[in-house]
Design an enzyme around this catalytic site. Structure first.
Site: not given
Ligand code: S3P
Length: 428
Positions: A22, A93, A168, A314, A341, A345, A387
């Site tokens: 992240s 994503g 996100q 995660d 995801k 999962r 994962r």
């Molecule tokens: C992330 C937020 C999470 C996480 C992803 C990374 C990020 O997703 O599952 O692996 O870097 O902001 P969500 O915000 O969709 O839950």
């Protein structure tokens, strides 16, 4: 690539894990829209973060990669230029959703796509609130999924409550808010990772928190700075789980990010009876960092639900793997997000742990793992989900006989060298 995992004896030693995914993504994105150079060390050179670099290069930013050192020659908030081709986010994503926030405010149009998994993942969750800010995002499909076209517009601030806890989506709105007219207010149903807020403030923005609401003021400019990325707790999670379930083990994982919005795994494993200590706690570029010492433990089942879920979202696959070795039942609820995801999962972990002899009952928003049933080796699938592959490998360490995991190249998304790192701790 297929991986073969033999049952382990003890796991012992010291290890570091690759940089936080992240934070690595954000360092390139924010470095690109900051003015001047951002020198990043400890960058995760996994495929997802390389996709982010590739996208920003196509937006006219000069980025040099030298191992895990990356220099971004940022051109300021208004310095991106129209890409000559479609941007490809691969499996990421985070890249697609966070970039949507930035691209919505640019004076040009961008088309974005990604791999077959990303093309199934919901993007309406960013497109709708960005639309309320004035953004124009269209999908080529009936459902709001990639490929997406983003026609940049002038944006205005909104007051928005997120329907799902998602860092996100929150981050996309914060980034759009930097470019908006007036203040943007974002309220979260549950606290999610706050790396965007921390890094933006570190680079000179004004992001404040009022209770559960994040307040973003339009930024005049961000300033490039050196950023040190800590190890990824989501990658450390596999070694934490592996050491807990393996006999007579002691593993020290050095230099891991322990931002409280990410440490649900430690809270949950401690509640299960896990012997985990944080040492050498410090703050690096605004982010809490520590070393994590883990010893073999007799785990017992717990209920994991509610506000902790976004703090370990995660890590649920590897918690499920470890829960097979706990006594009693582990219940995971309020985690319907797992279904959207890189794979579903809940379904994929229930299926693969099931192949190894575990009883995992799927629920709409989680799963129930009946611990204490001995596992046996099996031929397992990864579903091209990094994962899932890494979590099945942890479950395999305690199983009787060998496990084969098919299509394991996907671990390169977040943890190149994972299987070698796991082998390096074995003492058998
Ligand atoms: C992330 C937020 C999470 C996480 C992803 C990374 C990020 O997703 O599952 O692996 O870097 O902001 P969500 O915000 O969709 O839950």
């Amino acid at each position: 690539m297929n991986a073969v995992i033999k049952p382990s004896g003890k796991l012992r030693g010291e290890i570091t894990v690759p940089g936080d995914k992240s934070i690595s993504h954000r360092s390139v994105m924010l470095g690109s829209i900051a003015k001047g150079d951002t020198k990043i060390s400890g960058f995760l050179t996994g495929e997802d973060c390389l996709s982010t670099i590739d996208c920003f290069k196509k937006l006219g930013i000069d980025i040099e990669v030298n191992g895990t050192d990356v220099t971004v020659h940022g051109k300021g908030l208004k310095g991106l230029s129209a890409p000559a081709e479609t941007l490809d986010v691969g499996n990421s994503g985070t890249t697609l959703r966070l970039m949507s926030g930035i691209l919505s405010a640019q004076p040009f149009t961008t088309r974005l796509t990604g791999d077959s998994s990303i093309q199934k993942r919901p993007m309406g969750r960013v497109a709708s609130p960005l639309g309320l800010m004035g953004a124009k995002i269209t999908s080529e499909n009936e459902k709001m999924t990639a490929p997406l076209t983003i026609e940049g517009q002038s944006l205005h601030g909104i007051d928005y409550t997120l329907p799902v806890a998602s860092a996100q989506v929150k981050s996309a709105l914060i980034l759009a808010g930097l470019y908006a007219d007036g203040e943007t207010r974002i309220t979260e149903p549950e606290a999610t990772r706050d790396h965007t807020e921390i890094m933006l403030n570190y680079l000179g923005a004004d992001i404040r928190k009022e209770g559960d609401t994040i307040v973003v003021r339009p930024a005049a400019e961000l300033t490039g700075k050196d950023i040190t990325v800590p190890g990824d707790i989501s990658s450390a999670a596999y070694f934490i789980a592996a050491a807990l379930i393996s006999k007579d083990s002691e593993v020290l994982i050095k230099n891991v990010g322990v931002n409280p919005t990410r440490t649900g795994i430690i809270t949950a494993f401690k509640a299960m009876g896990g012997n985990i200590e944080l040492t050498n706690e410090r703050t690096v570029c605004g982010e809490p960092v520590a070393d994590i010492l883990v010893r073999s433990s007799r785990l017992h089942g717990v209920v994991i639900k509610g506000a902790i879920i976004p703090k370990l979202i995660d890590e649920i696959p590897v918690i499920a793997a470890a829960a097979c070795y706990a006594s009693g039942e582990t219940v995971i609820a309020d985690a319907a997000e797992l279904r959207v995801k890189e794979s579903d999962r809940i379904k994929t972990m229930a299926a693969e742990l099931g192949r190894m002899g575990a009883t995992v009952i799927q629920t709409d928003d989680g799963m129930i793992i009946l611990g204490g049933i001995p596992l046996h080796g099996a031929v397992c699938e990864s579903y091209n989900d990094h994962r899932v592959a890494m979590s099945v490998a942890v479950a395999a360490l305690g199983a009787k006989g060998e496990t084969q995991i098919k299509d394991c190249g996907c671990v390169d998304i977040s943890f190149p060298g994972y299987f070698d790192a796991l082998m390096s701790l074995r003492e058998d």
